[in-house]
Write an enzyme that holds these catalytic residues in place. Structure first.
Site, PDB file in Angstrom:
ATOM      1  N   HIS A 147      -8.406   1.808  26.980  1.00  0.00           N
ATOM      2  CA  HIS A 147      -7.378   0.917  27.532  1.00  0.00           C
ATOM      3  C   HIS A 147      -6.921  -0.096  26.482  1.00  0.00           C
ATOM      4  CE1 HIS A 147      -9.833   1.805  31.328  1.00  0.00           C
ATOM      5  NE2 HIS A 147      -8.640   2.283  31.633  1.00  0.00           N
ATOM      6  N   VAL A 161      -9.094   7.765  22.745  1.00  0.00           N
ATOM      7  CA  VAL A 161     -10.183   7.065  22.050  1.00  0.00           C
ATOM      8  C   VAL A 161     -11.506   7.667  22.526  1.00  0.00           C
ATOM      9  CG1 VAL A 161     -11.298   4.836  21.678  1.00  0.00           C
ATOM     10  CG2 VAL A 161      -8.812   4.977  21.866  1.00  0.00           C
TER      11      VAL A 161
END
Ligand code: AMP
Length: 285
Positions: A35, A174
């Site tokens: 995020h 990620v």
């Protein structure tokens, strides 16, 4: 950072910023580096960054994890502030859905596969809430992670089809140091399941190597290779392993031109994880 929980307040807060570039990062909270990478990108490209944290009931099926989805607003607010979010929008379910909804935004065809099969209604829930959030925030740019690649494809198509004036910015997945894609749902995993879950990214990276070296030459070979590798791990319950063209998610004749995606969804106990890799035959091979 302003913490705001009503649509009215949010509109009032953003009004003076309308001439500036507003970047938007929609999330369901329980923030992690994935995020925060979206926030970082938004910070670099926009004057004002708005993040939303809303666990949207509309996109969860009746037997899914809406109730037990992890929530921690205090921790999230601290992380968002540190990352440079200007406005954190955290509406209640009642604020977002004050009356029964008679309207849905549905994207067809590209939602008939991958997660759309095992999660019926999920993408209509996503498209509907994202449309509502776009109307509330009216961002210039919105940042989405490619970890949820099908979601990116659906939102991009929706924005084009409906002429929604926002630029969708897809951002790289990620990963944890061992390759596992970061996800709020990773906290559900027991230590044994966490160890086994490494097979998702490992099988995809091996498939990429096999494709680069020419060993895996067809969509069927890619899919089969990844399926076999994941099946070799005990208790890895495969929901799907599929190879499609990207971003239109159509069947592929060959792996030799254009872009494609290899995507997986696997259950470990009660936890369903997804991962994918995107390939560009023109650039990479
Ligand atoms: P979520 O809170 O899971 O709904 O995710 C909110 C946004 O963060 C979505 O655009 C996700 O695709 C993105 N996201 C989640 N995990 C990752 C990750 N590991 N890397 C990059 N983006 C991510």
């Amino acid at each position: 950072m302003k913490l705001i929980d009503t649509v009215r307040q949010l509109r009032r807060e953003l009004k003076p910023h309308r001439a500036r570039t507003v970047g938007f990062v929609p999330t369901m909270g329980y923030l992690h580096e994935g995020h925060l990478s979206l926030v970082k990108r938004a910070k670099a490209e926009c004057d004002v960054v708005v993040m939303s944290i809303f666990v949207n009931p509309l996109q969860f099926g009746p037997n899914e994890d809406f109730d037990r989805y992890p929530r921690d607003l205090e921790r999230d607010a601290a992380l968002a502030r540190e990352a440079g979010v200007d406005v954190l929008f955290h509406p209640s379910v009642r604020e977002m859905y004050p009356e029964p909804m008679l309207t849905r935004v549905e994207v067809s065809e590209i939602t008939d596969r991958l997660c759309g099969v095992s999660r019926p209604g999920h993408f209509a829930g996503v498209a509907t809430v994202v449309t509502k959030l776009f109307n509330i925030v009216q961002p210039d740019r919105a940042y989405f992670g490619l970890k949820d690649a099908q979601q990116v494809a659906v939102i991009q198509k929706m924005v084009r089809d409906l002429h929604i004036p926002v630029e969708i910015v897809p951002c790289e997945t990620v990963r944890e140091p061992d390759g596992l894609a970061m996800s709020s749902r990773n906290v559900y995993l027991s230590p044994e399941e966490r160890e086994k879950a490494r097979i998702l990214s490992r099988s995809l990276f091996e498939a990429r190597d096999g494709w680069s070296s020419g060993e895996l030459d067809t969509p069927e070979e890619m899919t089969e290779f990844v399926r076999k590798r994941i099946s070799s791990v005990p208790d890895a319950d495969i929901d799907y392993v599929e190879t499609w063209s990207w971003p239109d998610l159509k069947p592929l004749g060959t792996l030799h031109d254009g872009k494609f995606i290899v995507a997986v969804a696997v259950r470990f106990g009660k936890t369903r994880l997804i991962d994918n890799l995107l390939f560009d035959a023109k650039e990479e091979r």
